[in-house]
Design an enzyme around this catalytic site. Structure first.
Site, PDB file in Angstrom:
ATOM      1  N   GLN A  54       0.489  -1.498   0.271  1.00 23.94           N
ATOM      2  CA  GLN A  54      -0.111   0.088  -0.016  1.00 23.94           C
ATOM      3  C   GLN A  54       0.992   1.514   0.030  1.00 23.94           C
ATOM      4  O   GLN A  54       0.689   2.547  -0.102  1.00 23.94           O
ATOM      5  CB  GLN A  54      -0.690   0.239   0.903  1.00 23.94           C
ATOM      6  N   HIS A  86       1.396   3.364  -2.895  1.00 23.35           N
ATOM      7  CA  HIS A  86       0.223   4.011  -3.840  1.00 23.35           C
ATOM      8  C   HIS A  86       0.958   5.428  -4.012  1.00 23.35           C
ATOM      9  O   HIS A  86       0.610   5.495  -5.059  1.00 23.35           O
ATOM     10  CB  HIS A  86      -0.610   3.475  -3.286  1.00 23.35           C
ATOM     11  N   GLU A 123      -9.506   0.730   5.001  1.00 28.47           N
ATOM     12  CA  GLU A 123      -9.192   0.462   3.927  1.00 28.47           C
ATOM     13  C   GLU A 123      -9.363  -1.181   3.093  1.00 28.47           C
ATOM     14  O   GLU A 123     -10.484  -1.809   3.751  1.00 28.47           O
ATOM     15  CB  GLU A 123      -8.581   1.108   2.586  1.00 28.47           C
ATOM     16  N   HIS A 124      -8.466  -1.251   4.077  1.00 32.87           N
ATOM     17  CA  HIS A 124      -7.729  -2.911   3.816  1.00 32.87           C
ATOM     18  C   HIS A 124      -7.182  -3.024   5.428  1.00 32.87           C
ATOM     19  O   HIS A 124      -6.679  -2.669   5.920  1.00 32.87           O
ATOM     20  CB  HIS A 124      -6.648  -3.406   3.168  1.00 32.87           C
ATOM     21  N   ASP A 128      -6.957  -6.578  -4.493  1.00 29.93           N
ATOM     22  CA  ASP A 128      -7.217  -5.564  -5.594  1.00 29.93           C
ATOM     23  C   ASP A 128      -7.090  -6.090  -7.167  1.00 29.93           C
ATOM     24  O   ASP A 128      -6.846  -5.501  -7.904  1.00 29.93           O
ATOM     25  CB  ASP A 128      -5.316  -5.652  -5.543  1.00 29.93           C
ATOM     26  N   HIS A 151     -55.965  10.114   2.981  1.00 32.15           N
ATOM     27  CA  HIS A 151     -54.659   9.163   3.361  1.00 32.15           C
ATOM     28  C   HIS A 151     -56.293   8.411   4.263  1.00 32.15           C
ATOM     29  O   HIS A 151     -56.156   6.758   3.478  1.00 32.15           O
ATOM     30  CB  HIS A 151     -53.835   9.533   4.593  1.00 32.15           C
TER      31      HIS A 151
END
Length: 924
Positions: free
Chosen positions: A739, A742, A808-809, A842, A901
């Site tokens: 990661q 990235h 996230e992971h 991924d 109604h």
């Protein structure tokens, strides 16, 4: 180097390989480099060149920061960008490193911003206005005054219209009013004398020297000569226009003798001088030559009378020490102390440590002792440099490079040096969280090399307030980026295809005839460009992802046959109908259902351009295909030649895309949100992207003219690894780095369960070793610097930390990982056990890799089949059902005073023979 200059050349594409021009500029003036040319030219820039990088709007803040870190004196950004980026208490870029571009529409509105300490301004004159027009003088004068250019030296650069050929006289005029002339390199000539200038060109050196004036009868200019290292004064000489021109063109020092004419330094003695830089003083009547001396066979110095380094006597201090050490390295007597220092690496290392320790221990009040110990330390550290062939000039250059950086490390000491204990382990120390250093141009010496290491903490030493700080992600300046995106979206909304093509040319630097590519996307020629093993990998990934996302449609709760024909499982045949349906009878005769229907038109954003990202196309396209969305629009930036990556074309064919939008950024989001003549309007936009894509998605989802939804906000990629003593250190390190590569803003967290000092050190060593072997090592280093390790005492504390962080992971490498996974509450995707690297998710395991980041896993799910569906409910009542339920509905409706109604039910009940009491009438 100061940015103040009579002339500022702007590098054009055809001149990126013009080594002569770059060499001349490195000695004489700064260079303006458009960002579009920067990547191509940056590796060949002379070390002494002062340069500015010019960005087009919208500016990428990370790109601008990287450029400044790499050594640019400043970045030049548009007024629109500056008005949002710089008007904050904590601007995204430091004022003193920003030049603001001003066109006729912004020229009157920016003086207030300019007063805040900008590096300078760059004015583009309107068409038809000449450089020496009175209106030009008035316009330029406003900015010269507002930034106090004549007092501070901050420049006001002026560009004429493209149709105007600037002249030397224009440069002289602008200099006289405190401004500088911008000249495209295509219009520059470098003649040996001003009379040889080519037609249609401007004599660059003549323009540079146009403001130079002499108060001497002979017209010469007093010139101080200084050494490139430490700026030591070597002597006083004189220069003429011709000697300066030759020095700039050749790079060898040429002066003007008052008796012998041109004096080409070293022509007879061999003791030449390489010109590093030539500068004028503040009132342009004297010069400074910075030179690098080269000794001849007989003459070694600058002074032609004494043959010493300079005309003012021997050098002293560090310059003298360096010269002495360099001489001793070559000729120190055998057995002498200096010879031992150079030959015995262990001795030199020990002396440096010894002197550093003694300097640290010296008391502040004993200034003489501090100076004494510092002198000893400088002696041994400079000996270390000389032994390695490193000069003081090299050291100064490194200091200058660090001074240019605007992204700072925390500055924490390495654990082994904390509390004076070189043997202390990382886990024995507890560096406290610190706020990011302010982004400024101040010179901060920071270590660029060395171990790549996460900062570690032990939970028992972390207070609740510190825990809160450690949980925080870096702030994202969403509002500032949104302001840059709004005009782009507005342009696409109003002008459609024309705007998309225009913006693609501007930002992606590709000129297209149409913004869309229509099917069929593949052909034998396209397929031949895909490696067979890559095509097979795509096919396998497609099968796995499709299978997992198709299974999601069968999950709906208590699934029964639908009497209304909505779908579900046909209990008579056992065949699967179109969709699973949740159906239940809430009371006799009252049946409620919930069923999914595809979103009719969806837009998939796949980042690209120079990147190849078929995996993202798969992760977005397959669930849309499984959901049976009739219209799938795939948007991805084109490559430099205007084409789309073959692998992405192949995936687009497999998932049944209706068209590919060859555009990226906010303009792609706008085209899908509003629709154009060529691009179908979509109902939902899904997919990751940079900060501009994210900001644009957030804007359009709130625009009622767009009527479009999005999947989720997005932030930098992140991973949290839970590991205990049984985890393989190499596996843990590899998952963290997967990661970190990235980007520099990626988040990496290691939660260690009862890790010992030895176990933690093994992971740190593996991480450092693997990181240094990666091609994106510099990116990894920046990400790791902002990452952390927290050692916790129990599995429960590990889960508590992870759930609070909401990664996230989430990767679990611990005993009984499946049992630990059952306690996960907040995470985008979980990777269970040592054989489940995040990379598999991924690419090809079957789960989706488009996941919530920035802690949004508390509220959002990752992309799935349901992302491309909306759920509809229905109810079917029999007469008996209405008899049972109807009276309750009437009473509730009347309670809310919604008589219509109630009446809709009352009429039906009456038909069924049930009389409800008349409605309650309020008294006046």
């Amino acid at each position: 180097m100061s940015l103040s200059t009579p002339v500022l050349p702007i590098l054009e594409k055809e001149d990126v390989n013009n080594k002569q021009l770059l060499s001349v500029m490195s000695r004489s003036a700064p260079l303006l480099i458009p960002f579009a040319q920067y990547d191509q030219v940056k590796s060949s820039l002379p070390r002494s060149l002062s340069y500015i990088v010019q960005f087009v709007s919208p500016v990428s803040i990370p790109d601008a920061a990287d450029v400044l870190d790499a050594g640019a004196e400043a970045v030049s950004i548009s007024a629109n960008d500056a008005s949002t980026i710089l008007q904050e208490d904590s601007p995204a870029l430091p004022f003193e490193r920003v030049i603001v571009q001003i066109d006729p529409s912004t020229a009157i509105s920016l003086p207030e911003l300019a007063k805040k300490g900008l590096a300078g301004v760059h004015i583009s004159l309107p068409e038809g206005l000449s450089l020496q027009d009175a209106k030009t003088g008035e316009l330029v004068g406003q900015f010269v005054s507002s930034i106090e250019a004549k007092k501070t030296g901050r420049p006001v650069f002026v560009s004429a219209s493209n149709a105007t050929l600037p002249t030397v006289e224009d440069a002289a005029y602008l200099t006289s009013i405190g401004a500088s002339l911008v000249i495209p390199t295509s219009k520059i000539d470098l003649p040996k004398d001003e009379k040889s200038t080519s037609a249609g060109k401007i004599d660059l050196i003549g323009a540079l020297l146009a403001s130079l004036k002499s108060d001497r009868q002979d017209g010469l200019f007093p010139t101080t000569v200084v050494a490139s290292a430490l700026g030591t004064s070597l002597g006083l000489v004189y220069s003429s226009q011709q000697s300066i021109r030759e020095s700039i063109l050749t790079g060898s020092a040429v002066y003007q003798s008052r008796t012998r004419g041109l004096w080409r330094k070293g022509e007879s003695s061999g003791a030449t001088q390489e010109v590093v830089r030539i500068r004028m003083d503040c009132d342009s009547d004297a010069l400074e030559f910075t030179v690098r001396q080269k000794a001849g066979q007989e003459h070694i110095g600058f002074c032609h009378l004494t043959n010493r380094e300079g005309c003012f006597g021997r050098t002293s201090g560090l310059a003298l020490l360096e010269s002495t050490l360099q001489s001793r390295l070559k000729s120190a007597p055998a057995g002498s102390y200096t010879a031992r220092i150079f030959s015995d690496a262990a001795l030199l290392e020990a002396k440096i440590r010894e002197e550093a320790s003694e300097l640290v221990q010296a008391k502040d009040e004993d200034k003489q002792h501090v100076a004494f110990e510092m002198a000893d330390l400088l002696y041994f550290t400079l000996a270390r440099c000389v032994r390695a062939g490193v000069s003081l000039e090299d050291v100064e250059r490194s200091l200058d490079a660090k001074a240019h950086k605007i992204t700072r490390r925390k500055g924490d000491a390495k654990p082994q040096f904390i509390n004076g204990n070189p043997a202390a382990s990382s886990s024995d120390s507890k560096p406290l969280p610190s706020a990011p250093a302010p982004k400024s141009a101040a010179a901060v010496v920071e270590e660029d090399e060395g171990p790549i290491k996460m900062t570690s903490y032990r939970l028992e030493n972390v207070s609740e307030s510190e825990r809160t700080d450690l949980m925080k992600r870096p702030s994202i300046k969403t509002e500032a980026v949104m302001e840059l995106c709004r005009p782009i979206l507005r342009s696409v909304k109003e002008r459609g295809d024309e705007a998309v093509l225009e913006l693609t040319t501007k930002f992606d630097r590709v000129k297209l005839n149409s913004p869309v590519v229509l099917p069929p996307f593949t052909s034998p020629a396209v397929l031949q460009k895909i490696k067979p093993e890559v095509k097979n990998a795509i096919d396998q990934a497609y099968n796995n992802i499709y299978a997992f996302h198709a299974a999601q449609k069968k999950v709906g709760g208590n699934v029964k046959a639908s009497q209304a024909g909505i779908g579900g499982i046909n209990t008579a045949t056992g065949e699967e109908a179109d969709d699973a349906v949740l159906e239940m009878e809430t009371m006799p005769g009252v049946v409620c259902r919930r069923f999914a229907r595809p979103i009719q038109s969806v837009g998939l954003y796949v980042p690209g351009g120079t990147a190849i990202l078929p995996s993202t196309a798969l992760m977005l396209g397959i669930p849309a295909q499984v959901a049976r969305c009739p219209t799938i629009v795939l948007a991805t930036p084109p490559r430099p030649d205007g084409s789309i990556t073959p692998e992405v074309l192949y995936v687009a064919e497999k998932v049944g895309a209706k068209c590919i939008l060859a555009a990226g950024g906010a303009q792609a989001v706008g085209a899908m949100a509003y629709g154009t003549k060529s691009v179908p309007k979509v109902d939902k936009i899904v997919g990751p992207g940079n900060q501009f894509v994210t900001a644009a998605k957030m804007i359009v989802q709130n625009d009622t003219d767009a009527l479009v939804s999005i999947d989720m906000p997005a932030g930098p990629s992140e991973v949290l690894v839970i590991a205990d003593g049984d985890a393989d250190p190499e596996f843990v390190a590899s998952d963290l780095l997967s990661q970190a590569e990235h980007g520099p803003d990626s988040q990496v967290v290691l939660v260690g369960i009862q890790l010992s000092d030895k176990q933690l050190a093994a992971i740190e060593a593996a991480l450092d070793r693997q990181a240094h072997a990666l091609p994106r090592c510099s990116v990894v280093r920046k990400a790791i610097e902002k990452s952390l390790t927290i050692v916790v005492p129990t599995r429960e504390e590990a889960l508590r930390w992870s759930n609070e962080y909401a990664p996230e992971h989430l990767i679990i490498q611990a005993k009984e990982p499946e049992a630990l996974a059952k306690g996960v509450i907040n995470a985008g995707s979980v990777f269970v056990g040592p054989w489940s690297p995040e990379s598999c998710g991924d690419y090809a395991s079957g789960t989706n890799h488009t996941l919530p980041t920035y802690g949004l896993a508390r509220q959002y799910s990752g992309v799935s089949t349901s992302t491309f569906e909306k759920n509809i409910t229905s109810q079917s009542l029999t007469a008996e059902g209405l008899k049972l339920l109807g009276p309750h509905v009437v009473h509730l409706a009347e309670c809310e005073e919604l008589e219509a109604h109630a009446n809709a039910v009352r009429l039906r009940l009456k038909t069924l023979g049930i009389e409800m009491p008349p409605p309650h009438v309020k008294s006046a």
